[in-house]
Design a protein around this motif. Sequence first.
Motif, PDB file in Angstrom:
ATOM      1  N   ALA A  18       0.884  -1.175   0.000  1.00 32.44           N
ATOM      2  CA  ALA A  18       0.000   0.000   0.000  1.00 32.44           C
ATOM      3  C   ALA A  18       0.918   1.219   0.000  1.00 32.44           C
ATOM      4  O   ALA A  18       1.518   1.572   1.016  1.00 32.44           O
ATOM      5  CB  ALA A  18      -0.901  -0.010   1.227  1.00 32.44           C
ATOM      6  N   VAL A  19       1.052   1.831  -1.182  1.00 24.55           N
ATOM      7  CA  VAL A  19       2.083   2.853  -1.386  1.00 24.55           C
ATOM      8  C   VAL A  19       1.486   4.255  -1.424  1.00 24.55           C
ATOM      9  O   VAL A  19       0.646   4.553  -2.273  1.00 24.55           O
ATOM     10  CB  VAL A  19       2.835   2.591  -2.714  1.00 24.55           C
ATOM     11  CG1 VAL A  19       3.805   3.737  -3.020  1.00 24.55           C
ATOM     12  CG2 VAL A  19       3.580   1.262  -2.669  1.00 24.55           C
ATOM     13  N   ALA A  20       1.943   5.105  -0.507  1.00 29.29           N
ATOM     14  CA  ALA A  20       1.634   6.538  -0.597  1.00 29.29           C
ATOM     15  C   ALA A  20       2.974   7.271  -0.648  1.00 29.29           C
ATOM     16  O   ALA A  20       3.964   6.803  -0.085  1.00 29.29           O
ATOM     17  CB  ALA A  20       0.828   6.987   0.615  1.00 29.29           C
ATOM     18  N   GLY A  21       3.012   8.391  -1.326  1.00 27.29           N
ATOM     19  CA  GLY A  21       4.245   9.181  -1.385  1.00 27.29           C
ATOM     20  C   GLY A  21       5.341   8.466  -2.158  1.00 27.29           C
ATOM     21  O   GLY A  21       5.083   7.714  -3.110  1.00 27.29           O
ATOM     22  N   TYR A  22       6.583   8.696  -1.699  1.00 29.02           N
ATOM     23  CA  TYR A  22       7.734   8.202  -2.458  1.00 29.02           C
ATOM     24  C   TYR A  22       7.952   6.695  -2.323  1.00 29.02           C
ATOM     25  O   TYR A  22       7.972   6.162  -1.216  1.00 29.02           O
ATOM     26  CB  TYR A  22       9.007   8.904  -1.994  1.00 29.02           C
ATOM     27  CG  TYR A  22       9.017  10.389  -2.262  1.00 29.02           C
ATOM     28  CD1 TYR A  22       9.112  10.874  -3.565  1.00 29.02           C
ATOM     29  CD2 TYR A  22       8.918  11.304  -1.220  1.00 29.02           C
ATOM     30  CE1 TYR A  22       9.110  12.244  -3.815  1.00 29.02           C
ATOM     31  CE2 TYR A  22       8.922  12.676  -1.464  1.00 29.02           C
ATOM     32  CZ  TYR A  22       9.009  13.133  -2.768  1.00 29.02           C
ATOM     33  OH  TYR A  22       9.008  14.486  -3.026  1.00 29.02           O
ATOM     34  N   LYS A  55       4.651   8.342  -5.833  1.00 29.07           N
ATOM     35  CA  LYS A  55       5.681   8.622  -6.850  1.00 29.07           C
ATOM     36  C   LYS A  55       6.672   7.471  -6.842  1.00 29.07           C
ATOM     37  O   LYS A  55       7.266   7.151  -5.807  1.00 29.07           O
ATOM     38  CB  LYS A  55       6.429   9.910  -6.516  1.00 29.07           C
ATOM     39  CG  LYS A  55       5.563  11.157  -6.642  1.00 29.07           C
ATOM     40  CD  LYS A  55       6.386  12.327  -7.157  1.00 29.07           C
ATOM     41  CE  LYS A  55       5.591  13.616  -7.276  1.00 29.07           C
ATOM     42  NZ  LYS A  55       4.266  13.480  -7.850  1.00 29.07           N
ATOM     43  N   PHE A  56       6.816   6.854  -8.001  1.00 23.72           N
ATOM     44  CA  PHE A  56       7.721   5.715  -8.130  1.00 23.72           C
ATOM     45  C   PHE A  56       8.952   6.144  -8.920  1.00 23.72           C
ATOM     46  O   PHE A  56       8.853   6.943  -9.850  1.00 23.72           O
ATOM     47  CB  PHE A  56       7.021   4.570  -8.886  1.00 23.72           C
ATOM     48  CG  PHE A  56       5.804   4.048  -8.170  1.00 23.72           C
ATOM     49  CD1 PHE A  56       5.907   2.991  -7.280  1.00 23.72           C
ATOM     50  CD2 PHE A  56       4.554   4.624  -8.373  1.00 23.72           C
ATOM     51  CE1 PHE A  56       4.791   2.514  -6.601  1.00 23.72           C
ATOM     52  CE2 PHE A  56       3.426   4.155  -7.703  1.00 23.72           C
ATOM     53  CZ  PHE A  56       3.547   3.099  -6.816  1.00 23.72           C
ATOM     54  N   GLY A  57      10.100   5.573  -8.578  1.00 24.94           N
ATOM     55  CA  GLY A  57      11.290   5.904  -9.351  1.00 24.94           C
ATOM     56  C   GLY A  57      12.449   4.991  -9.012  1.00 24.94           C
ATOM     57  O   GLY A  57      12.482   4.352  -7.960  1.00 24.94           O
ATOM     58  N   GLN A  58      13.381   4.935  -9.941  1.00 18.41           N
ATOM     59  CA  GLN A  58      14.638   4.198  -9.731  1.00 18.41           C
ATOM     60  C   GLN A  58      15.772   5.188  -9.975  1.00 18.41           C
ATOM     61  O   GLN A  58      16.421   5.156 -11.018  1.00 18.41           O
ATOM     62  CB  GLN A  58      14.712   3.012 -10.715  1.00 18.41           C
ATOM     63  CG  GLN A  58      13.641   1.973 -10.556  1.00 18.41           C
ATOM     64  CD  GLN A  58      13.753   1.066  -9.334  1.00 18.41           C
ATOM     65  OE1 GLN A  58      12.817   0.387  -8.999  1.00 18.41           O
ATOM     66  NE2 GLN A  58      14.882   1.079  -8.639  1.00 18.41           N
ATOM     67  N   PRO A  59      15.984   6.088  -8.995  1.00 22.79           N
ATOM     68  CA  PRO A  59      16.951   7.175  -9.214  1.00 22.79           C
ATOM     69  C   PRO A  59      18.398   6.819  -8.875  1.00 22.79           C
ATOM     70  O   PRO A  59      19.233   7.717  -8.723  1.00 22.79           O
ATOM     71  CB  PRO A  59      16.428   8.266  -8.267  1.00 22.79           C
ATOM     72  CG  PRO A  59      15.824   7.512  -7.137  1.00 22.79           C
ATOM     73  CD  PRO A  59      15.298   6.213  -7.700  1.00 22.79           C
TER      74      PRO A  59
END
Length: 258
Positions: free
Chosen positions: A101-105, A127-131
């Motif tokens: 259950a994903v909220a935010g980063y 917000k999903f990312g692979q930075p």
Amino acid sequence: MAYETIIVEIEDYVALIRLNRPDALNALNSKLMGELSEALTAADGNDNVRCIIITGSEKAFAAGADIKEMSEKTFVDVFGDDMFAAETEAVTRVRKPIIAAVAGYALGGGCELAMMCDFILCADNAKFGQPEINLGVVAGMGGTQRLTRFVGKSKSMDMHLTGRFMDAAEAERCGLVSRVVPAKELIAEAKKTAAKIAEKSQITVLAVKESVNRAYETTMREGLLFERRVFHSLFSTEDQKEGMAAFLEKRSPQFRDR
Ligand code: HXC
């Protein structure tokens, strides 16, 4: 069991595991990864748990591996202890369903942890990312492999090469998440979804998880055979008799997990 970096609540057959390092946006340090794998293994073996939810805060599911803890490590350190390999193995060994259950980063290892779960429900502020590229490294908990299988090569390359973030709408559009809900409703929706799974025959639930996961681990032909054999084998359960009888008698099934 008291943990320092996570909070575990078990209620109505659902284990809610909340990542809890608010000062570091739930960055995954070795303490948290150890506690998470311990809590997941315990939940998997607990008869009072039928479904697991992993969540973070409204601001961050997890902003990745802890950069402070990692920054001074050498090749020998991270290769020598195979950083987080045992802990991530523990997540993928869990047989009961896990909902992220994903909220935010959900960045770097946070995005990778969410993808290790069986499906992702996200809030509209996710917000999903692979930075990792911005830190001079690549993903190390499965991102280059799982994101590519989930969203395809083009978008995965884009995410990994630019380090850009994907919002909830894009994540839903490309199939990374199963559903987007308003942030305020995320936990209630995750619990409702988990409760729905908890009322099914738990033997069938395990069989579904194993069968769907086969799609990622084998050829189509082998996967189809695996699915068919699982389908056949479930005719040996009382829950199959009960489920089909209940349909024909126009009533709700009373599954007994056998
Ligand atoms: C350690 C972190 C952190 C991280 C945030 N913090 N992310 N600490 N590791 N990954 C800390 C910050 O240092 C800060 O602490 C506090 O959390 C709040 O963060 P801010 O940056 O002030 O918040 P904001 O300006 O809102 O920016 C949010 C953010 C940014 C965009 C998420 O924090 C960010 O870019 N974080 C790093 C994301 C990242 O690169 N993840 C990939 C990691 S590598 P202080 O003490 O200063 O207040 C990875 C590889 C996994 O995950 C492979 C393992 C095998």
